[in-house]
Design a protein around this motif. Structure first.
Motif, PDB file in Angstrom:
ATOM      1  N   LEU A 308     -16.420 -24.598 -25.706  1.00  0.00           N
ATOM      2  CA  LEU A 308     -15.048 -24.865 -25.252  1.00  0.00           C
ATOM      3  C   LEU A 308     -15.036 -25.883 -24.116  1.00  0.00           C
ATOM      4  O   LEU A 308     -14.146 -26.740 -24.047  1.00  0.00           O
ATOM      5  CB  LEU A 308     -14.384 -23.564 -24.801  1.00  0.00           C
ATOM      6  N   GLU A 309     -16.018 -25.806 -23.251  1.00  0.00           N
ATOM      7  CA  GLU A 309     -16.075 -26.756 -22.141  1.00  0.00           C
ATOM      8  C   GLU A 309     -16.287 -28.176 -22.647  1.00  0.00           C
ATOM      9  O   GLU A 309     -15.754 -29.134 -22.077  1.00  0.00           O
ATOM     10  CB  GLU A 309     -17.188 -26.362 -21.178  1.00  0.00           C
ATOM     11  N   LYS A 310     -17.057 -28.336 -23.715  1.00  0.00           N
ATOM     12  CA  LYS A 310     -17.228 -29.663 -24.314  1.00  0.00           C
ATOM     13  C   LYS A 310     -15.907 -30.188 -24.872  1.00  0.00           C
ATOM     14  O   LYS A 310     -15.678 -31.406 -24.908  1.00  0.00           O
ATOM     15  CB  LYS A 310     -18.264 -29.605 -25.437  1.00  0.00           C
ATOM     16  N   CYS A 311     -15.044 -29.283 -25.349  1.00  0.00           N
ATOM     17  CA  CYS A 311     -13.755 -29.699 -25.921  1.00  0.00           C
ATOM     18  C   CYS A 311     -12.740 -30.061 -24.841  1.00  0.00           C
ATOM     19  O   CYS A 311     -11.730 -30.715 -25.143  1.00  0.00           O
ATOM     20  CB  CYS A 311     -13.176 -28.586 -26.798  1.00  0.00           C
ATOM     21  N   LEU A 312     -12.974 -29.645 -23.602  1.00  0.00           N
ATOM     22  CA  LEU A 312     -12.055 -29.923 -22.493  1.00  0.00           C
ATOM     23  C   LEU A 312     -12.509 -31.210 -21.814  1.00  0.00           C
ATOM     24  O   LEU A 312     -13.384 -31.202 -20.935  1.00  0.00           O
ATOM     25  CB  LEU A 312     -12.055 -28.754 -21.509  1.00  0.00           C
ATOM     26  N   ARG A 313     -11.909 -32.327 -22.195  1.00  0.00           N
ATOM     27  CA  ARG A 313     -12.423 -33.626 -21.764  1.00  0.00           C
ATOM     28  C   ARG A 313     -11.975 -33.998 -20.350  1.00  0.00           C
ATOM     29  O   ARG A 313     -12.652 -34.748 -19.667  1.00  0.00           O
ATOM     30  CB  ARG A 313     -11.991 -34.706 -22.754  1.00  0.00           C
ATOM     31  N   SER A 314     -10.834 -33.505 -19.893  1.00  0.00           N
ATOM     32  CA  SER A 314     -10.344 -33.892 -18.565  1.00  0.00           C
ATOM     33  C   SER A 314     -10.707 -32.831 -17.529  1.00  0.00           C
ATOM     34  O   SER A 314     -10.804 -31.631 -17.836  1.00  0.00           O
ATOM     35  CB  SER A 314      -8.827 -34.092 -18.593  1.00  0.00           C
ATOM     36  N   ALA A 315     -10.891 -33.292 -16.275  1.00  0.00           N
ATOM     37  CA  ALA A 315     -11.266 -32.377 -15.198  1.00  0.00           C
ATOM     38  C   ALA A 315     -10.159 -31.370 -14.915  1.00  0.00           C
ATOM     39  O   ALA A 315     -10.433 -30.188 -14.618  1.00  0.00           O
ATOM     40  CB  ALA A 315     -11.592 -33.172 -13.939  1.00  0.00           C
ATOM     41  N   ASN A 316      -8.892 -31.788 -15.002  1.00  0.00           N
ATOM     42  CA  ASN A 316      -7.771 -30.884 -14.728  1.00  0.00           C
ATOM     43  C   ASN A 316      -7.740 -29.727 -15.724  1.00  0.00           C
ATOM     44  O   ASN A 316      -7.489 -28.574 -15.354  1.00  0.00           O
ATOM     45  CB  ASN A 316      -6.446 -31.642 -14.771  1.00  0.00           C
ATOM     46  N   ARG A 317      -7.996 -30.031 -16.963  1.00  0.00           N
ATOM     47  CA  ARG A 317      -7.959 -28.984 -17.982  1.00  0.00           C
ATOM     48  C   ARG A 317      -9.160 -28.050 -17.831  1.00  0.00           C
ATOM     49  O   ARG A 317      -9.041 -26.841 -18.046  1.00  0.00           O
ATOM     50  CB  ARG A 317      -7.916 -29.598 -19.375  1.00  0.00           C
ATOM     51  N   ARG A 318     -10.303 -28.595 -17.486  1.00  0.00           N
ATOM     52  CA  ARG A 318     -11.456 -27.725 -17.247  1.00  0.00           C
ATOM     53  C   ARG A 318     -11.181 -26.771 -16.083  1.00  0.00           C
ATOM     54  O   ARG A 318     -11.590 -25.606 -16.111  1.00  0.00           O
ATOM     55  CB  ARG A 318     -12.704 -28.563 -16.971  1.00  0.00           C
ATOM     56  N   GLN A 319     -10.470 -27.274 -15.077  1.00  0.00           N
ATOM     57  CA  GLN A 319     -10.125 -26.429 -13.935  1.00  0.00           C
ATOM     58  C   GLN A 319      -9.220 -25.275 -14.367  1.00  0.00           C
ATOM     59  O   GLN A 319      -9.400 -24.127 -13.944  1.00  0.00           O
ATOM     60  CB  GLN A 319      -9.430 -27.273 -12.864  1.00  0.00           C
ATOM     61  N   ALA A 320      -8.227 -25.573 -15.224  1.00  0.00           N
ATOM     62  CA  ALA A 320      -7.308 -24.532 -15.694  1.00  0.00           C
ATOM     63  C   ALA A 320      -8.022 -23.489 -16.554  1.00  0.00           C
ATOM     64  O   ALA A 320      -7.607 -22.324 -16.602  1.00  0.00           O
ATOM     65  CB  ALA A 320      -6.164 -25.167 -16.485  1.00  0.00           C
ATOM     66  N   TRP A 321      -9.098 -23.895 -17.217  1.00  0.00           N
ATOM     67  CA  TRP A 321      -9.819 -22.989 -18.115  1.00  0.00           C
ATOM     68  C   TRP A 321     -10.957 -22.240 -17.421  1.00  0.00           C
ATOM     69  O   TRP A 321     -11.627 -21.413 -18.058  1.00  0.00           O
ATOM     70  CB  TRP A 321     -10.377 -23.770 -19.299  1.00  0.00           C
ATOM     71  N   GLN A 322     -11.198 -22.510 -16.152  1.00  0.00           N
ATOM     72  CA  GLN A 322     -12.338 -21.892 -15.484  1.00  0.00           C
ATOM     73  C   GLN A 322     -12.313 -20.364 -15.533  1.00  0.00           C
ATOM     74  O   GLN A 322     -13.353 -19.730 -15.785  1.00  0.00           O
ATOM     75  CB  GLN A 322     -12.423 -22.370 -14.028  1.00  0.00           C
ATOM     76  N   PRO A 323     -11.166 -19.700 -15.317  1.00  0.00           N
ATOM     77  CA  PRO A 323     -11.178 -18.226 -15.406  1.00  0.00           C
ATOM     78  C   PRO A 323     -11.611 -17.715 -16.783  1.00  0.00           C
ATOM     79  O   PRO A 323     -12.340 -16.727 -16.880  1.00  0.00           O
ATOM     80  CB  PRO A 323      -9.725 -17.844 -15.103  1.00  0.00           C
TER      81      PRO A 323
END
Length: 747
Positions: A308-323
């Motif tokens: 899933l982290e590979k699919c999250l290309r932008s830093a903002n979206r990775r931040q939202a998905w961290q939990p």
């Protein structure tokens, strides 16, 4: 004992010879009685010269036809066919893998190992390379799995797993990997649905393979009618049979038995759900010979989080998905429920999560709400219900394309209402479910040419058929009246002035309408079989096919011309019978016969040759997708009646011009051309799938079940990722999605 079929030229020559001999003897008898021995002798000499022409023409045609197109292909042609097939298969599955996002951004990390269940595979000494005791690998490193497959003694593999565990995806990955590193002598991997194999009709694997190759890859017919059979029989194909579990229970056992009887040393890849495969081998009391069986391991939470982290290309979206990512990477207490972890343990659940939340850019916070999704089933149903609107929102037409740029393969061509898509796909899922009973699995393949057969009969079959007959009869009558009124109205105007327009037009229109309806009703038995006929093929491209067009048209024209010589001689004999001694009757008969021989019959033969050429595709054809299959059959149905109708109409018009005015002869030619067009289009041949599709789609659109332009909608559903294409048929992206739609309430 099978009777060998005679070549066409023997049968044609025999008929023409008998007719020519009968006509010649009748003519000579008449001349002997009416003109004496001297005139008869002169006529006999002329006839001897004329009768020498057909054998000469037959010899030229026979010489021209060599080498025989029905002969078995040579080794070089088989190699060429294998290369062409490899290119088509590679193009087909590269496009399909793009639509399924199999490599975007990377394959899902599914690990595979030998099954630990006893009785599901052959003895390791038969199934595995010498000195090895296992078979393992990951979908992320498909090249290594391909090499391990090549190292197997007979290159056979059984892929087992539950629903949504990535069996078909692995089969596609292996197919593409084998093609990418294929040597010139290696067989071509071809993926086929196992449910399409009827072992009663095709007891051995290779005969069924040949039939499927001819259906799914018609470009092979460009090398001859036996190419697919020779390619399959000589081991040129590596069958990748997908979904043995979709075969009815007793038939699964017959498939296992048929495979072991017909494989010999041939390779094979087979996928199936584990439980159904275990039942099949238990009933057959045999396993698939020399084939190891592998099963997937559950993906860990860390594997799912990394993907899933590979699919999250932008830093903002990775931040939202961290939990969510941290939740997946943290092992839960042994007693705690973890629906999100359970969902992401399978490729199906991970794809649903990506489609509904990642690609659609939704807030992932609800995924951690245990009150909303207390169990895995609740979360799965939520994702299955949300996948259609999510994919519609994520893949909008024209997004990311400039003006005039070609539309990407993975974007639909038009906007769709998600609720309508859900309703239409739910109806199709229920249509596929109609053939199954309590014991049979749900049908997974949707063939567009079966739509009428599966939807039209319904509860009142007689009423439906009568309505169809009434609509078709009305169309034929209106078209016939329009053609007849126009043609004979013009003749009436030239023959009788303005007053003749109405009289000639009305009478001619009514006569042609009645004749067309009568002709249509005479062929009603054939028309009633439309829904059972497979799709045909028509390729009208001239590039690289001009010589083939000349050969087909010339061959059929000469054949028809040769047969018409006998008819001409017979007509001459009957015309001379009524000759009064002035020679006018004989001259008229000769003129009619010559025109029939030189214009009518060869014209019909040329039209037949044109259709035969159109039905033979180019070797460098495109991938035969469901849309391509539909368009090819539509072309065939549109053009099938035009050459024959035009040729016969022109021939009869020319013959009529001998004794009638040119305008009346033209009107008769148009009328006869229309009638023969009607016959050729609605009755001639065995491919009327498009016509039955039109009837079914208009009927279902009127009832609100499906869109009128069904194939365009299905193409968009395929581009959205809701459907997948296997040859000319569609399947739902996942069986779980089809089951969910089939069981949903009727809207």
């Amino acid at each position: 004992m099978a009777v060998e079929k005679r070549p066409w030229w023997r049968t044609t020559g025999f008929i023409a010879g008998v007719m020519a001999l009968g006509g010649s003897l009748a003519l000579l008898g008449i001349f002997l009685r009416t003109h004496g021995l001297g005139t008869t002798a002169n006529v006999a000499q002329l006839m001897a010269v004329a009768l020498s022409v057909p054998p000469l023409a037959a010899g030229l045609v026979s010489w021209w036809r060599r080498p025989d197109a029905s002969a078995a292909p040579t080794a070089a042609e088989i190699t060429e066919a294998a290369q062409a097939l490899a290119g088509l298969v590679e193009q087909q599955w590269k496009d399909e893998s793009l639509l399924r996002s199999l490599h975007d951004p990377a394959p899902m990390p599914v690990r595979w190992r030998l099954t630990g269940s006893g009785g599901l595979m052959d003895h390791p000494r038969n199934a595995l390379p010498a000195g090895t005791s296992g078979f393992a690998g990951s979908s992320e490193d498909i090249e290594s799995l391909v090499e391990r497959f090549r190292a197997l003694p007979k290159r056979r593999l059984v892929v087992l797993g539950g629903p949504g565990t990535g069996k078909t995806t692995l089969a596609v990955q292996l197919l593409l990997g084998l093609l990418a590193s294929r040597g010139p002598e290696e067989p071509v991997p071809v993926l086929l649905p196992a449910a399409g194999w009827d072992t009663r009709e095709y007891p051995d694997l290779h005969s069924w393979l040949a039939a499927r190759l001819e259906q799914d890859y018609p470009a092979l017919r460009a090398l001859g009618p036996k190419t697919a059979r020779q390619l399959a029989g000589r081991g040129g194909v590596l069958p990748v049979l997908d979904g043995l579990d979709e075969v009815h229970g007793p038939d699964r056992t017959r498939v296992i038995t048929a495979l072991n009887r017909s494989l010999g040393t041939a390779p094979l890849i087979l996928t199936s759900r584990k439980g159904e495969f275990a039942e099949a081998v238990a009933d057959a009391d045999d396993v698939l010979a020399a084939a190891p069986a592998i099963v997937p391991e559950r993906m860990t939470g860390a594997d799912a989080a990394d993907y899933l982290e590979k699919c999250l290309r932008s830093a903002n979206r990775r931040q939202a998905w961290q939990p969510v990512l941290e939740h997946l990477r943290t092992p839960p207490p042994s007693s705690a429920k973890a629906p999100l972890r359970e969902i992401t343990a399978s490729p199906l659940g991970l794809w649903l999560l990506r489609a509904v939340y990642v690609d659609a850019r939704e807030d992932p916070a609800p995924l951690l709400d245990d009150g909303r999704f207390p169990a895995e089933a609740d979360l799965r149903d939520h994702l299955l219900d949300g996948v259609i609107p999510a994919l519609v929102a994520a893949r909008r037409p024209g997004v990311g394309t400039g003006a005039g740029a070609p539309e990407p393969l993975f974007l639909p061509r038009r906007e769709h209402d998600p609720s309508r898509i859900g309703a239409w796909l739910s109806y199709l899922a229920r249509v596929l479910d109609r053939d199954s009973d309590g014991a049979a699995p749900r049908r997974r393949d949707f063939a567009w040419w079966h739509l009428a057969r599966r939807t039209l009969p319904g509860k009142p079959p007689l009423l439906t058929r009568l309505a169809f007959a009434a609509v078709l009869t009305l169309i034929v009558a209106v078209a016939g009246f329009a053609v007849g009124a126009t043609a004979f109205g013009i003749w009436g105007a030239t023959a009788f002035g303005p007053a003749g327009v109405v009289g000639g037009g009305v009478v001619g229109g009514l006569v042609l309408a009645v004749a067309g309806v009568a002709l249509n009703l005479l062929g009603w038995h054939e028309i009633a079989q439309w829904s059972k006929e497979p799709p045909g093929y028509a390729d009208l491209r001239l590039s690289g096919r001009r010589r083939s067009l000349v050969r087909h048209v010339g061959r059929s024209g000469l054949r028809a011309g040769l047969a018409s010589f006998g008819v001409a001689a017979l007509v001459v004999g009957f015309a001379a019978w009524g000759d009064d001694g002035s020679g006018e009757g004989l001259a008229f008969g000769v003129t009619v016969a010559v025109l029939a021989a030189l214009a009518g019959a060869p014209a019909a033969g040329i039209a037949d040759g044109f259709i035969a050429w159109a039905e033979t595709p180019a070797l460098t054809g495109h991938v035969y997708t469901p849309t391509a299959s539909f368009r090819a059959d539509r072309r065939l149905n549109v053009i099938r009646g035009i050459p024959g109708g035009c040729a016969i109409g022109a021939g009869l018009g020319l013959i009529s011009a001998i004794s009638l005015s040119p305008v009346l002869a033209a009107a008769l030619g148009v009328a006869s051309g229309y009638l023969f067009w009607l016959r050729f289009t609605f009755v001639y041949g065995h491919h009327h799938a498009w016509l039955s599709y039109l009837v079914a789609t208009h009927h279902l659109a009127w009832k609100g079940r499906l869109p009128r332009r069904l194939m365009s909608f299905l193409d968009d559903a395929h581009r959205l990722g809701l459907l997948r294409a296997v040859g000319p048929t569609y399947q739902f992206r996942h069986a779980k999605l089809q089951d969910r739609l089939a069981d949903s309430p009727i809207r």
